[in-house]
Scaffold this active site. Sequence first.
Site, short mmCIF file in Angstrom:
data_model
loop_
_atom_site.label_atom_id
_atom_site.label_comp_id
_atom_site.label_asym_id
_atom_site.label_seq_id
_atom_site.Cartn_x
_atom_site.Cartn_y
_atom_site.Cartn_z
N ARG A 275 0.81 -1.21 0.00
CA ARG A 275 0.00 0.00 0.00
C ARG A 275 0.84 1.26 0.00
O ARG A 275 0.30 2.36 -0.06
CB ARG A 275 -0.87 0.00 1.24
CG ARG A 275 -2.32 0.26 0.99
CD ARG A 275 -2.98 0.20 2.33
NE ARG A 275 -4.37 0.50 2.32
CZ ARG A 275 -5.35 -0.38 2.12
NH1 ARG A 275 -5.07 -1.62 1.83
NH2 ARG A 275 -6.59 -0.01 2.21
N ARG B 147 -21.68 1.51 1.10
CA ARG B 147 -21.19 0.41 1.90
C ARG B 147 -21.27 0.73 3.40
O ARG B 147 -21.52 -0.14 4.21
CB ARG B 147 -19.73 0.10 1.52
CG ARG B 147 -19.17 -1.11 2.18
CD ARG B 147 -17.86 -1.56 1.53
NE ARG B 147 -16.74 -0.81 2.06
CZ ARG B 147 -15.48 -0.96 1.63
NH1 ARG B 147 -15.22 -1.79 0.64
NH2 ARG B 147 -14.51 -0.26 2.16
N ARG C 24 -19.21 -0.44 8.60
CA ARG C 24 -17.78 -0.48 8.93
C ARG C 24 -17.36 0.81 9.60
O ARG C 24 -17.73 1.89 9.16
CB ARG C 24 -16.96 -0.69 7.65
CG ARG C 24 -16.25 -2.02 7.63
CD ARG C 24 -15.57 -2.26 6.30
NE ARG C 24 -14.42 -1.38 6.08
CZ ARG C 24 -13.52 -1.60 5.13
NH1 ARG C 24 -13.62 -2.64 4.34
NH2 ARG C 24 -12.51 -0.77 4.98
P1 ADP Z 1 -10.13 -0.33 1.78
O1 ADP Z 1 -11.48 -0.76 1.32
O2 ADP Z 1 -10.13 1.05 2.36
O3 ADP Z 1 -9.05 -0.56 0.78
P2 ADP Z 1 -9.04 -2.41 3.51
O4 ADP Z 1 -10.01 -3.37 4.07
O5 ADP Z 1 -8.09 -2.89 2.48
O6 ADP Z 1 -9.88 -1.18 3.05
O7 ADP Z 1 -8.16 -1.77 4.71
C1 ADP Z 1 -8.76 -1.15 5.81
C2 ADP Z 1 -7.72 -0.44 6.66
O8 ADP Z 1 -6.72 -1.39 7.12
C3 ADP Z 1 -6.90 0.64 5.95
O9 ADP Z 1 -7.54 1.87 5.91
C4 ADP Z 1 -5.63 0.66 6.81
O10 ADP Z 1 -5.82 1.33 8.03
C5 ADP Z 1 -5.43 -0.81 7.16
N1 ADP Z 1 -4.55 -1.49 6.17
C6 ADP Z 1 -4.91 -2.48 5.32
N2 ADP Z 1 -3.86 -2.86 4.58
C7 ADP Z 1 -2.80 -2.11 4.96
C8 ADP Z 1 -1.44 -2.01 4.56
N3 ADP Z 1 -0.93 -2.78 3.58
N4 ADP Z 1 -0.65 -1.10 5.18
C9 ADP Z 1 -1.12 -0.33 6.15
N5 ADP Z 1 -2.39 -0.35 6.58
C10 ADP Z 1 -3.23 -1.23 5.99
#
Ligand code: ADP
Length: 187
Positions: A88, A127, A133
Amino acid sequence: MRWILLGPPGSGKGTQAKRLAAAHSANHLSTGDILRAEVAKGSEVGAEAKQFMERGELVPDNVIIRMIRSRLQEGNGNGQFILDGFPRNRLQAEELDKMLTEIKVPIDRVVLVKVSDDEVKKRLAGRAVAEGRADDTADVIAHRLDVYREQTEPVVAYYREKGRLVEVEGEQSIDQVYSDLEKLVTA
Ligand code: ADP
């Protein structure tokens, strides 16, 4: 299949990753799902991650990288996996390259699910109502989009520069996006 799925929040990559992983007996490695499970369990990782997730910030790299490293090494899903939500930011992408070189596992596809900003905002607002969420409130949504633009778009650029990025149009029906992705499995 060893894939990385990229795309903004709300692009539908989670839905697609789940379906692809099931169809190809691959391990669906969703950092968001893993973190939410840790929060629900009340684990140490969960307690640390929660505060960042609720604000729409990235969870610290060291936490995420450790999480992914141990799961890649577990070797579930016959060494097949779909990474969803990772990498990310640029550092995570570089760390992933190192890990994969170490364990001698090349990625065979990096796919971007393309969705416009306006559409993303509409979908996330929907959503929020449907799933409740904690990170789907208007302010947090806006912040997650900023974080995506600032930190994750450079990851898209990173793979594009290496000539490894493939794009699919995300503003189509779920089935149509899925069918475009399936075409990439065999192409
Ligand atoms: P989105 O639908 O916003 O992409 P995710 O379910 O992938 O949501 O992620 C939700 C949250 O989990 C992010 O906003 C972040 O806080 C955390 N997160 C997920 N993946 C990562 C990552 N690779 N690095 C840092 N934080 C992460």
